[in-house]
Scaffold this active site. Structure first.
Site, PDB file in Angstrom:
ATOM      1  N   ASP A  97       1.082  -1.210   0.123  1.00 30.42           N
ATOM      2  CA  ASP A  97       0.169   0.223   0.040  1.00 30.42           C
ATOM      3  C   ASP A  97       0.713   1.460  -0.025  1.00 30.42           C
ATOM      4  OD1 ASP A  97      -2.390   1.965   0.513  1.00 30.42           O
ATOM      5  OD2 ASP A  97      -2.782   1.477   2.424  1.00 30.42           O
ATOM      6  N   HIS A  98       0.259   2.181  -0.543  1.00 29.87           N
ATOM      7  CA  HIS A  98       0.947   3.505  -0.899  1.00 29.87           C
ATOM      8  C   HIS A  98       2.777   3.382  -0.392  1.00 29.87           C
ATOM      9  CE1 HIS A  98      -2.206   6.567  -0.598  1.00 29.87           C
ATOM     10  NE2 HIS A  98      -2.959   5.374   0.039  1.00 29.87           N
ATOM     11  N   ASP A 112       2.973   5.407  -5.602  1.00 32.25           N
ATOM     12  CA  ASP A 112       2.113   6.103  -5.106  1.00 32.25           C
ATOM     13  C   ASP A 112       2.725   7.871  -5.775  1.00 32.25           C
ATOM     14  OD1 ASP A 112       1.078   8.709  -4.350  1.00 32.25           O
ATOM     15  OD2 ASP A 112       0.144   8.040  -1.950  1.00 32.25           O
ATOM     16  N   GLY A 159      -9.114   5.180   1.403  1.00 28.86           N
ATOM     17  CA  GLY A 159      -9.636   5.776   2.392  1.00 28.86           C
ATOM     18  C   GLY A 159     -11.245   5.582   2.654  1.00 28.86           C
ATOM     19  N   SER A 160     -12.014   4.355   2.483  1.00 33.12           N
ATOM     20  CA  SER A 160     -13.180   3.847   2.129  1.00 33.12           C
ATOM     21  C   SER A 160     -13.543   3.324   3.326  1.00 33.12           C
ATOM     22  CB  SER A 160     -13.777   3.055   0.847  1.00 33.12           C
ATOM     23  OG  SER A 160     -13.216   4.078  -0.233  1.00 33.12           O
ATOM     24  N   SER A 161     -13.422   3.298   4.819  1.00 32.01           N
ATOM     25  CA  SER A 161     -14.120   2.855   6.019  1.00 32.01           C
ATOM     26  C   SER A 161     -15.259   3.640   6.180  1.00 32.01           C
ATOM     27  CB  SER A 161     -13.254   2.777   6.910  1.00 32.01           C
ATOM     28  OG  SER A 161     -11.757   2.100   6.884  1.00 32.01           O
ATOM     29  N   ASP A 197      -8.979   0.118   6.328  1.00 29.84           N
ATOM     30  CA  ASP A 197      -8.224   0.151   7.656  1.00 29.84           C
ATOM     31  C   ASP A 197      -9.102   0.874   9.099  1.00 29.84           C
ATOM     32  OD1 ASP A 197      -6.031   0.243   9.213  1.00 29.84           O
ATOM     33  OD2 ASP A 197      -4.447   1.743   7.935  1.00 29.84           O
ATOM     34  N   THR A 198      -9.361   1.719   8.764  1.00 33.98           N
ATOM     35  CA  THR A 198     -10.093   2.257  10.080  1.00 33.98           C
ATOM     36  C   THR A 198     -10.938   1.454  10.849  1.00 33.98           C
ATOM     37  OG1 THR A 198      -9.368   4.747   8.914  1.00 33.98           O
ATOM     38  CG2 THR A 198     -11.069   3.971  10.802  1.00 33.98           C
TER      39      THR A 198
HETATM   40 ZN   LIG Z   1      -4.805   5.145   0.252  1.00 34.88          ZN
END
Ligand SMILES: [Zn+2]
Length: 342
Positions: A83-84, A105, A224-226, A268-269
């Site tokens: 990731d990233h 990224d 960022g899709s939590s 993730d969150t």
């Molecule tokens: Zn991300």
């Protein structure tokens, strides 16, 4: 089943019209929670590790835990994704260790903070595509800048500061040959995404749809899709936590994205909230406990539940048995026949 390439997993998701959650891990309990949720729901799955996670787990531990996951859950197509990645070097080290997919990224400079130029982004991403595809490994690129900071990565800007320009996205894909493209449509990393429930307007879903119309064969990625569910926030706060009220990305908006080319959804969150709430509850209700298993087991269980729910909501549930893995060497041969237009 060996670790599978992200490209194959997302090609299959596109055929089936569903999305696949990409869940972040740092330790054994999180990997087990994801794999168990995948087995219970019959889901293919993407497990991803950030640079921070690789540093925390000391790389080799993480990799061998993932090998254990493929042994214990042989029926689940599983991707191990960087990731990233902040530089071609980070991506290279992931590929050399055995990751089957990397994100370069290049929307940020190698410091992971400063927004970069389009030319820089094309250059580093193209370099990683050449290196990765030669080994059958998948590449995710990013165009536009996501909001927030996580694990020290991010420009710390509002999610709406640098939205993806659809024409630039087309040029970027043609010049780099990426398999998957992360786009900025208003989402942010971390728990504090929105201070009121976001709508499709807040999230610029029209722009996502336009990007998909221009790039119908590229797998789109929502970072960022939590969803940052209120019940998970409440558990933390009920047992002594101090989270401020916050809203994440509603599942319905993600489902609209999935209807419009989104194949990978980064979460993730929600896992973090679920684990922390469960641990706080044990500490508050059983202060006499001191065996780590007494709180890590409920934490693992809570994470498994939220992930199984997302797997059902994203539509990946029931698709684990649809296909056999294509070896990375075979993927490399396929890439060798593709030409990238520059
Ligand atoms: Zn991300």
């Amino acid at each position: 089943m060996p670790l599978v390439s992200l490209r194959q997993l997302l090609d299959e998701a596109a055929k089936g019209g569903y999305g696949v959650g990409a869940f972040n891990v740092n330790n054994m309990e999180q990997i087990q929670a994801i794999m168990e949720a995948a087995r219970k729901t019959g889901s293919p799955v993407i497990v991803q590790a950030s640079r921070g996670s690789r540093a925390y787990s000391n790389d080799r531990f993480l990799y061998h835990l993932m090998l254990a996951a493929t042994e214990v859950y042989p029926e689940i197509p599983t991707v191990l994704h960087q990731d990233h990645g902040n530089s071609p070097e980070t991506c290279k080290s992931a590929i050399e260790m055995g990751f089957t997919s990397v994100m370069m990224d290049g929307s940020l400079m190698a410091d992971g903070k400063t927004p970069s130029s389009f030319q820089y982004n094309v250059k580093v991403t193209r370099e990683v595509v050449e290196m990765a595809h030669a080994r059958g490994v998948t590449v995710e690129g990013e165009i536009g800048c996501l909001g927030g900071i996580e694990d020290g990565h991010g420009a710390g800007l509002d999610g709406l500061a640098h939205l993806t320009d659809p024409d630039e996205a087309v040029e970027f894909v043609h010049k780099t040959g990426v398999d998957a493209l992360a786009i900025a449509v208003g989402t942010s990393h971390g728990a504090y995404k929105f201070n009121r429930p976001p709508t499709g307007e807040t999230l610029k879903m029209a722009r996502l749809i336009e990007i998909h119309r221009k790039l119908p064969n590229v797998h789109l990625v929502m970072h960022g899709s939590s969803s940052v569910p209120k019940d998970l926030q409440d558990i933390i706060n009920r047992y002594g936590g101090k989270l401020k009220p916050t809203w994440g990305v509603p599942v319905e908006e993600i489902q609209l994205g999935i209807k419009n080319g989104v194949r990978k959804i980064n979460v993730d969150t929600d896992s973090r909230l679920a684990m922390t709430g469960a641990i706080r509850k044990v500490f508050a209700e059983h202060p006499e406990e001191f065996d780590p298993r007494s709180y890590l087991k409920p934490a693992r269980e809570a994470m498994q539940q939220v992930i199984a729910q997302r797997m059902a909501e994203f539509g990946q549930a029931g698709h684990a048995g649809d296909y056999q893995p294509i070896p990375l060497a075979e993927m490399a041969k396929r890439y060798a026949h593709e030409t990238i237009t520059v």
